[in-house]
Design an enzyme around this catalytic site. Structure first.
Site, short mmCIF file in Angstrom:
data_model
loop_
_atom_site.label_atom_id
_atom_site.label_comp_id
_atom_site.label_asym_id
_atom_site.label_seq_id
_atom_site.Cartn_x
_atom_site.Cartn_y
_atom_site.Cartn_z
N HIS A 1 11.92 19.83 -53.67
CA HIS A 1 12.30 20.38 -52.37
C HIS A 1 11.16 20.11 -51.39
O HIS A 1 10.00 20.36 -51.70
CB HIS A 1 12.54 21.88 -52.54
CG HIS A 1 13.05 22.59 -51.32
ND1 HIS A 1 14.13 22.13 -50.60
CD2 HIS A 1 12.64 23.74 -50.71
CE1 HIS A 1 14.37 22.99 -49.59
NE2 HIS A 1 13.47 23.96 -49.63
N ASP B 1 21.44 17.72 -51.54
CA ASP B 1 20.30 18.60 -51.85
C ASP B 1 20.61 20.05 -51.49
O ASP B 1 21.52 20.34 -50.73
CB ASP B 1 19.06 18.15 -51.05
CG ASP B 1 18.32 16.99 -51.69
OD1 ASP B 1 18.81 16.44 -52.71
OD2 ASP B 1 17.24 16.62 -51.18
N ASP B 2 19.79 20.95 -52.03
CA ASP B 2 19.82 22.39 -51.71
C ASP B 2 21.07 23.10 -52.20
O ASP B 2 21.45 24.15 -51.66
CB ASP B 2 19.65 22.64 -50.20
CG ASP B 2 18.37 22.02 -49.63
OD1 ASP B 2 17.45 21.73 -50.41
OD2 ASP B 2 18.31 21.83 -48.40
#
Length: 308
Positions: free
Chosen positions: A132, A11-12
């Site tokens: 998110h 993620d991110d």
């Protein structure tokens, strides 16, 4: 024999150059098989180029809680922004939503703008899209999120209900309360996503194995617990088709080299989560050879959403 398809999602992606580099290093080591891009991240364009260069499967990490919107008309005077002109934050977004302060048409505008920007950066639509800080399973937002996915023909998402989470006594109570809230929101989202023809892997893991709680043995036991629980609910072996002998798992991870301010973030600079030593700890754990060999001996095949 049961075949396990494991998507390890970093993620991110796009948050900062150091997070990008860490995720790419994990991919090249065979430790991450999929990434989720923050299009409002300060290094999103760089991340998209890296994904193209290394042929990394990439989806969209929709962000309504950290930093700035990408939709031009929402950058001023929007219900999605706080008094400083940024998104309300992980808990602030939830508070504003519970008070009825968020305009759902603006949520839709911003989600669509993020899909469009993803397309512009990568040259294709995302095969999967998640949220998110798990904003995509929140009340009201879940309906808008599902509409956007259906509109763009995005098939896959994430439903963060982790088997065995309740037994993880190493998670601090305040964090466990947040996780249990995410779990409840996720249960209430299943019917909405199903009605819109959206799919997700059979099993989700990633809350009990995050940050300092990530270890090779924790990942092993989370996978084993989840598979046992899944099989206990599955049809008897006589009824199993070849397809149902495959179980799909998504393991959510946040590896990287820690951000160094002022570089990074989504408009406000990097947060504590991204600056933490725990990002490097995740990277170092994921690339350990004993984890990779465990996957092989257990007939676990790493893949991406495109391979489902």
């Amino acid at each position: 024999m049961l075949q396990v398809k494991l998507i390890v999602t970093g993620d991110d992606f796009g948050y900062c150059p150091r997070r990008n580099q860490g995720i790419v290093d994990c991919f090249l080591a065979g430790a991450v098989s999929n990434v989720s891009l923050l299009v409002n991240g300060s290094a999103a364009a760089d991340a998209a180029k890296l994904a193209k260069r290394y042929n990394i499967p990439i989806g969209l990490h929709a962000n309504l809680s950290e930093g700035s919107p990408v939709c031009e008309v929402l950058k001023t005077n929007s219900s999605l922004l706080n008094q400083d002109g940024f998104f309300h934050g992980k808990m602030g977004f939830r508070t504003a939503l519970s008070k009825g302060l968020l305009n759902m048409s603006e949520v839709k505008q911003e989600l669509k703008a993020q899909v469009e920007l993803f397309h512009e950066l990568t040259g294709h639509l995302p095969p999967h899209m998640d949220g998110h800080q798990h904003i995509h399973v929140l009340p009201e937002v879940r309906h808008i999120f599902a509409e956007v996915l259906e509109e763009y023909g995005i098939t896959y998402t994430r439903v963060p209900v982790e088997p065995g989470l309740h037994n993880c006594d190493w998670i601090p109570p305040s964090l466990m309360d947040f996780y249990l809230g995410v779990e409840e929101d996720s249960f209430n989202t299943v019917d909405v996503f199903t009605r819109h023809g959206i799919r997700w892997p059979d099993i989700y893991i990633g809350l009990s194995t995050m940050g300092k709680n990530m270890s090779v043995s924790n990942i092993w036991s989370a996978i084993d617990t989840a598979i046992m629980e899944f099989l206990s609910k599955a049809p008897s072996p006589a009824q199993l088709t070849p397809q149902s002998r495959t179980v799909t798992i998504e393991l959510m991870v946040h590896p990287g080299y820690p951000s160094v301010p002022p570089v990074g973030g989504c408009g406000e600079g990097p947060d504590d989560f991204s600056q933490s030593w725990e990002r490097l700890h995740e990277l170092q754990t994921l690339i350990k050879p004993e984890l990779q060999s465990h996957y092989k001996t257990r007939n676990i095949q790493l893949c991406s959403f495109k391979d489902l």
